[in-house]
Scaffold this active site. Sequence first.
Site, PDB file in Angstrom:
ATOM      1  N   ASP A  96      -3.785   1.541   9.966  1.00 43.47           N
ATOM      2  CA  ASP A  96      -4.952   2.240  10.191  1.00 43.47           C
ATOM      3  C   ASP A  96      -5.235   2.387  11.536  1.00 43.47           C
ATOM      4  OD1 ASP A  96      -4.906   2.162   7.084  1.00 43.47           O
ATOM      5  OD2 ASP A  96      -6.484   3.364   7.619  1.00 43.47           O
ATOM      6  N   CYS A 122       1.009  -1.202   0.033  1.00 43.43           N
ATOM      7  CA  CYS A 122       0.127  -0.075  -0.105  1.00 43.43           C
ATOM      8  C   CYS A 122       0.835   1.229   0.083  1.00 43.43           C
ATOM      9  CB  CYS A 122      -1.069  -0.073   1.427  1.00 43.43           C
ATOM     10  SG  CYS A 122      -2.410   1.364   1.060  1.00 43.43           S
TER      11      CYS A 122
END
Length: 312
Positions: free
Chosen positions: A193, A124
Amino acid sequence: MKQLAETARKIHEMEIRGAGKIARTAAAELRDYAFRLRTHDIIEFNEKMRIAAELLVSMRPTAVSLPNAVRAVKRYKGGTVEDARRSIKELADGFIAGSENAIKRIGDIGSKRVRDGDTIMTHCNSAAAISIMAAAYAQGKDIRVINTESRPRMQGHLTTRQLDVLGIKTSLIVDSAVRYFMKEVDIVIMGADAVTANGSVINKIGTSQVALSAKESRKNVIIAAETYKFSPRTILGDLVDIEERDRGEVISPEKLSEFSNVTVKNPAFDVTPREYIDLICTEVGGFPPEMAYVIIKDFLGWGIEEMNSNGA
Ligand code: RUB
């Protein structure tokens, strides 16, 4: 309200993305919204701020940085609208500056774990993870990065571009090639996250597969995460919501309509158990995931009462 709604939309549609950036954007939007509000009535002002905070938090359910940033700003004090605005500005600016500084500190601390000649795998697009790579490279270490595309939204392409600008040698691979290339890897560095009280890490879908593959190959996994990515509410037993995004990100509606028996699943994040993680690198130091509870208690400093009283 128009600009608030526009910021919320950008977060929802991922024009603004990445857990840290979302958090800084929400803090800035709440600050600016407070100054745009026309009212002089503090009760009305507080109510509008509450609604704005709720709206922003609801845009991306997984990135715990978002409610943590909003909660930091919502600690404002003030008996008048003017005082409240001053307090909000101080808190929001403090959060944003602290966040930017945290990413730099993570780079300084985490880069010590990168050796000259290392091949790093990442997944990512994480500003905190890239900060480690950038710092290691700036120290003169000859590093190479293998980075995944990160389907379906291809955030890996952002990573490729950022590393390329820095001058770091990068190989872009499809997500399913992770295990194929793992033998070339010395260390895996990814972002987060959310980090739960038991040390599990929630990050872009596929992160747990990368970590599993690294564990099988005895390669260390470092998670780069500012302390505001840690989730205080998980101490109370709450689970972190995994965002399920539109199936159109995976397959076009036209293509899907050709099938009669097919459903599409598109979770945006997954959970990596702490057993697969060697170190969580924060701005206050590198810790084993087992110490997540201590970070929540000592560095986030939110009391149980505040967590109970405030959903945001
Ligand atoms: C981004 C993602 C990132 C973390 C950490 O997902 O999973 O790895 O948010 O990023 P999305 P950072 O693209 O869906 O927002 O270190 O920049 O906060």
